[in-house]
Design a protein around this motif. Structure first.
Motif, mmCIF file in Angstrom:
data_model
loop_
_atom_site.group_PDB
_atom_site.id
_atom_site.type_symbol
_atom_site.label_atom_id
_atom_site.label_comp_id
_atom_site.label_asym_id
_atom_site.label_seq_id
_atom_site.Cartn_x
_atom_site.Cartn_y
_atom_site.Cartn_z
ATOM 1 N N ASP A 16 -13.538 -1.189 -3.397
ATOM 2 C CA ASP A 16 -12.973 0.066 -3.900
ATOM 3 C C ASP A 16 -12.304 0.867 -2.776
ATOM 4 O OD1 ASP A 16 -13.898 -0.610 -6.385
ATOM 5 O OD2 ASP A 16 -15.690 0.682 -6.294
ATOM 6 N N ARG A 17 -12.982 0.942 -1.627
ATOM 7 C CA ARG A 17 -12.432 1.732 -0.521
ATOM 8 C C ARG A 17 -11.220 1.047 0.108
ATOM 9 N NH1 ARG A 17 -17.257 5.041 2.612
ATOM 10 N NH2 ARG A 17 -18.015 6.098 0.727
ATOM 11 N N LEU A 18 -11.231 -0.298 0.128
ATOM 12 C CA LEU A 18 -10.071 -1.013 0.660
ATOM 13 C C LEU A 18 -8.859 -0.777 -0.238
ATOM 14 C CD1 LEU A 18 -9.120 -2.980 2.884
ATOM 15 C CD2 LEU A 18 -9.666 -4.859 1.316
ATOM 16 N N ASN A 19 -9.057 -0.815 -1.547
ATOM 17 C CA ASN A 19 -7.965 -0.527 -2.479
ATOM 18 C C ASN A 19 -7.445 0.900 -2.298
ATOM 19 O OD1 ASN A 19 -7.163 -2.590 -4.690
ATOM 20 N ND2 ASN A 19 -9.384 -2.873 -4.522
ATOM 21 N N ARG A 20 -8.366 1.841 -2.143
ATOM 22 C CA ARG A 20 -7.959 3.235 -1.962
ATOM 23 C C ARG A 20 -7.168 3.411 -0.668
ATOM 24 N NH1 ARG A 20 -12.355 8.080 -0.964
ATOM 25 N NH2 ARG A 20 -10.953 9.470 0.195
ATOM 26 N N ALA A 21 -7.662 2.798 0.408
ATOM 27 C CA ALA A 21 -6.977 2.938 1.695
ATOM 28 C C ALA A 21 -5.606 2.275 1.659
ATOM 29 C CB ALA A 21 -7.835 2.332 2.806
ATOM 30 N N LEU A 22 -5.507 1.125 0.991
ATOM 31 C CA LEU A 22 -4.224 0.434 0.887
ATOM 32 C C LEU A 22 -3.238 1.271 0.084
ATOM 33 C CD1 LEU A 22 -2.606 -2.172 1.461
ATOM 34 C CD2 LEU A 22 -3.474 -3.072 -0.716
ATOM 35 N N ARG A 23 -3.711 1.844 -1.015
ATOM 36 C CA ARG A 23 -2.847 2.686 -1.841
ATOM 37 C C ARG A 23 -2.357 3.912 -1.054
ATOM 38 N NH1 ARG A 23 -6.202 3.213 -5.450
ATOM 39 N NH2 ARG A 23 -7.075 5.251 -4.919
ATOM 40 N N ASP A 24 -3.273 4.555 -0.326
ATOM 41 C CA ASP A 24 -2.905 5.748 0.441
ATOM 42 C C ASP A 24 -1.953 5.420 1.588
ATOM 43 O OD1 ASP A 24 -4.516 7.197 -1.225
ATOM 44 O OD2 ASP A 24 -6.190 7.366 0.183
ATOM 45 N N SER A 25 -2.074 4.210 2.131
ATOM 46 C CA SER A 25 -1.239 3.840 3.277
ATOM 47 C C SER A 25 0.194 3.517 2.878
ATOM 48 C CB SER A 25 -1.841 2.625 4.000
ATOM 49 O OG SER A 25 -1.658 1.443 3.217
ATOM 50 N N GLY A 26 0.399 3.080 1.615
ATOM 51 C CA GLY A 26 1.736 2.695 1.171
ATOM 52 C C GLY A 26 2.105 1.269 1.536
ATOM 53 N N SER A 28 1.987 -2.900 1.378
ATOM 54 C CA SER A 28 1.815 -3.925 0.355
ATOM 55 C C SER A 28 0.717 -4.891 0.814
ATOM 56 C CB SER A 28 3.113 -4.699 0.150
ATOM 57 O OG SER A 28 3.451 -5.412 1.346
ATOM 58 N N GLN A 29 0.232 -5.707 -0.097
ATOM 59 C CA GLN A 29 -0.767 -6.702 0.288
ATOM 60 C C GLN A 29 -0.208 -7.653 1.347
ATOM 61 O OE1 GLN A 29 -2.845 -8.759 -2.860
ATOM 62 N NE2 GLN A 29 -2.862 -6.951 -4.210
ATOM 63 N N SER A 30 1.069 -8.006 1.216
ATOM 64 C CA SER A 30 1.688 -8.897 2.197
ATOM 65 C C SER A 30 1.739 -8.245 3.570
ATOM 66 C CB SER A 30 3.107 -9.271 1.752
ATOM 67 O OG SER A 30 3.080 -9.995 0.544
ATOM 68 N N ALA A 31 2.086 -6.946 3.599
ATOM 69 C CA ALA A 31 2.150 -6.233 4.874
ATOM 70 C C ALA A 31 0.770 -6.137 5.515
ATOM 71 C CB ALA A 31 2.727 -4.833 4.670
ATOM 72 N N LEU A 32 -0.278 -5.909 4.696
ATOM 73 C CA LEU A 32 -1.632 -5.849 5.221
ATOM 74 C C LEU A 32 -2.056 -7.210 5.755
ATOM 75 C CD1 LEU A 32 -4.235 -4.294 5.711
ATOM 76 C CD2 LEU A 32 -4.937 -4.843 3.359
ATOM 77 N N ALA A 33 -1.672 -8.259 5.063
ATOM 78 C CA ALA A 33 -2.001 -9.607 5.523
ATOM 79 C C ALA A 33 -1.357 -9.880 6.886
ATOM 80 C CB ALA A 33 -1.543 -10.643 4.493
ATOM 81 N N ARG A 34 -0.091 -9.497 7.041
ATOM 82 C CA ARG A 34 0.586 -9.702 8.330
ATOM 83 C C ARG A 34 -0.074 -8.873 9.435
ATOM 84 N NH1 ARG A 34 5.157 -9.469 4.941
ATOM 85 N NH2 ARG A 34 5.481 -7.259 5.482
ATOM 86 N N ALA A 35 -0.432 -7.626 9.099
ATOM 87 C CA ALA A 35 -1.007 -6.728 10.103
ATOM 88 C C ALA A 35 -2.384 -7.193 10.563
ATOM 89 C CB ALA A 35 -1.093 -5.314 9.545
ATOM 90 N N THR A 36 -3.125 -7.838 9.658
ATOM 91 C CA THR A 36 -4.480 -8.267 9.996
ATOM 92 C C THR A 36 -4.548 -9.710 10.472
ATOM 93 O OG1 THR A 36 -4.867 -8.853 7.677
ATOM 94 C CG2 THR A 36 -5.558 -6.635 8.401
ATOM 95 N N GLY A 37 -3.474 -10.472 10.245
ATOM 96 C CA GLY A 37 -3.451 -11.867 10.687
ATOM 97 C C GLY A 37 -4.259 -12.796 9.794
#
Length: 287
Positions: A16-26, A28-37
């Motif tokens: 739930d918190r990961l979804n909230r943080a992702l939504r607030d950050s703007g 995308s899932q792809s961008a988060l995947a690239r940022a986290t490796g």
């Protein structure tokens, strides 16, 4: 003691918190995947799979960094989503301290703390308690043409202090008031006439404004304090010469409040004794 949380519940809260943080950050899932490796499928699973387990510490930390939140918050170990750096930045601030009587930042802090007890260890005699003659001697060489305006504003502060509903406790080393009376050290060159007038003024204020204004004198051979002001439970401000260092976190404010209270508790001259001490010093100058 922190309440233990079921692993499945913690995993649900993480999702739930990961979804909230992702939504607030703007992001995308792809961008988060690239940022986290990590793979996009892994990110998708963390966000949607109700049966997913908590990821390892590396993935949690990478997600927290990419989304600008704390790993503790993602894991429900904290209710504060801010990162450690953001929490530190919000609790400590550096503010320029001009060589001037009218410092709007300090005045704002006083107004913010109106009604609370103000604890103060001044660098010299407290500006708000100085006579116009002492202020002119001290500040006119630096303020030039603006000295008159600055001194008038300082006098207004004393009037404001009397009406603000705050109690003021001031702690100073004994040598500060003794050096002033003798006109030595920082006060060298200050005439006997001005020193007598200032001590009369201080004696009058410590009598008239007591108990809302209380001044204590401590022995600097046993105790030491940097110049500081504690604005109730709100913040503690250290004076470092060219800057103020302000702390707002409760633990530090309580620590320095305890430090100040020790100065008061172990003072050699109490607030009740202060007018008599000042009067004795004034009488010695007249000899």
């Amino acid at each position: 003691m922190r309440e233990n949380i079921d692993k499945r519940l913690r995993a649900t809260q993480f999702r739930d918190r990961l979804n909230r943080a992702l939504r607030d950050s703007g992001l995308s899932q792809s961008a988060l995947a690239r940022a986290t490796g990590v793979d996009r499928s892994t990110i998708s699973q963390l966000l949607t799979d109700e049966g997913a387990r908590l990821p390892n510490a590396h993935v949690v930390g990478a997600c927290a960094t990419a989304l600008g939140v704390s790993a503790d918050w993602l894991l429900s170990l904290s209710d504060r989503p801010e990162s450690a750096a953001e929490l530190l930045a919000s609790s400590i601030a550096m503010t320029e301290a001009p060589r001037a009587l009218v410092d709007e930042r300090i005045y704002e802090w006083h107004r913010e703390a109106a009604g609370y007890k103000i604890r103060h260890v001044p660098a010299t005699l407290p500006d708000m308690l100085k006579t116009r003659a002492v202020l002119e001697w001290e500040y006119a060489p630096h303020l030039g043409r603006t000295a008159d305006q600055a001194i008038g504003a300082s006098e207004d502060r004393l009037a404001w202090m009397r009406q603000a509903g705050s109690d003021y406790e001031i702690a100073m080393p004994i040598y500060e008031i003794d050096s002033f009376a003798k006109g030595v050290g920082y006060y060298e060159g200050l005439s006997a006439e001005i020193r007598i007038e200032q001590l009369e003024h201080l004696e009058r204020l410590t009598t008239q404004l007591y108990p809302r204004l209380r001044i204590y004198l401590y022995d600097a051979k046993r105790l030491y304090s940097s110049p500081l002001t504690i604005f109730g439970p709100l913040l503690c401000v250290f004076y470092a010469g060219s800057h103020y260092m302000a702390f707002r976190d409760r633990e530090r404010v309580e620590t320095y409040t305890g430090h100040f209270d020790r100065l008061v508790r172990e003072a050699d001259i109490t607030a009740r004794q202060m007018p008599r001490r000042v009067g004795a010093l004034r009488a010695q100058i007249g000899l």
